[in-house]
Design a protein around this motif. Structure first.
Motif, PDB file in Angstrom:
ATOM      1  N   ARG A  74      36.562  44.122  36.816  1.00  0.00           N
ATOM      2  CA  ARG A  74      36.653  42.689  37.123  1.00  0.00           C
ATOM      3  C   ARG A  74      38.108  42.280  37.337  1.00  0.00           C
ATOM      4  N   PHE A  77      39.325  43.395  40.756  1.00  0.00           N
ATOM      5  CA  PHE A  77      38.819  42.562  41.837  1.00  0.00           C
ATOM      6  C   PHE A  77      39.425  41.162  41.798  1.00  0.00           C
ATOM      7  N   ASP A  78      39.672  40.627  40.615  1.00  0.00           N
ATOM      8  CA  ASP A  78      40.281  39.308  40.504  1.00  0.00           C
ATOM      9  C   ASP A  78      41.660  39.291  41.151  1.00  0.00           C
ATOM     10  N   THR A  83      35.336  39.853  46.038  1.00  0.00           N
ATOM     11  CA  THR A  83      34.284  40.204  45.094  1.00  0.00           C
ATOM     12  C   THR A  83      33.717  41.578  45.439  1.00  0.00           C
ATOM     13  N   PRO A  84      33.104  42.248  44.468  1.00  0.00           N
ATOM     14  CA  PRO A  84      32.470  43.535  44.779  1.00  0.00           C
ATOM     15  C   PRO A  84      31.429  43.405  45.911  1.00  0.00           C
ATOM     16  N   ARG A  85      30.701  42.313  45.927  1.00  0.00           N
ATOM     17  CA  ARG A  85      29.691  42.107  46.981  1.00  0.00           C
ATOM     18  C   ARG A  85      30.351  42.011  48.356  1.00  0.00           C
ATOM     19  N   GLN A  86      31.510  41.335  48.438  1.00  0.00           N
ATOM     20  CA  GLN A  86      32.224  41.232  49.714  1.00  0.00           C
ATOM     21  C   GLN A  86      32.744  42.587  50.178  1.00  0.00           C
TER      22      GLN A  86
END
Length: 87
Positions: A74, A77-78, A83-86
């Protein structure tokens, strides 16, 4: 994901999903980033007993620990604002 999963020569990852083997073909950028990570991992922790591909400073020396915690991912990614989905 085990450290033995990537095959950079072929540009693939071999995974088991739902008990079935799967091959993921890596694009050029992902292959390059994975190669850089493997080199960094080897330089930082050459004798790490942890068999996972992704490790942290804490988990590198403890094979019984999970490879990377949710918090570590996290945080990474922050910092990228993706985001992981992106991804």
């Amino acid at each position: 994901m085990p450290l033995s999963t990537p095959d950079l020569a072929r540009g693939t990852l071999r995974l088991h999903l739902r008990g079935q083997p799967h091959t993921v073909y890596l694009d050029t950028l992902t292959r390059h980033l994975l190669d850089e990570w493997l080199q960094t991992r080897q330089q930082r922790w050459p004798a790490s007993p942890n068999p996972h591909l992704l490790i942290t400073t804490h988990s590198a020396h403890h094979p019984a620990l999970p490879p990377v915690s949710y918090c570590a991912l996290r945080r990474a990614f922050d910092q990228t604002m993706i985001t992981p989905r992106q991804m």
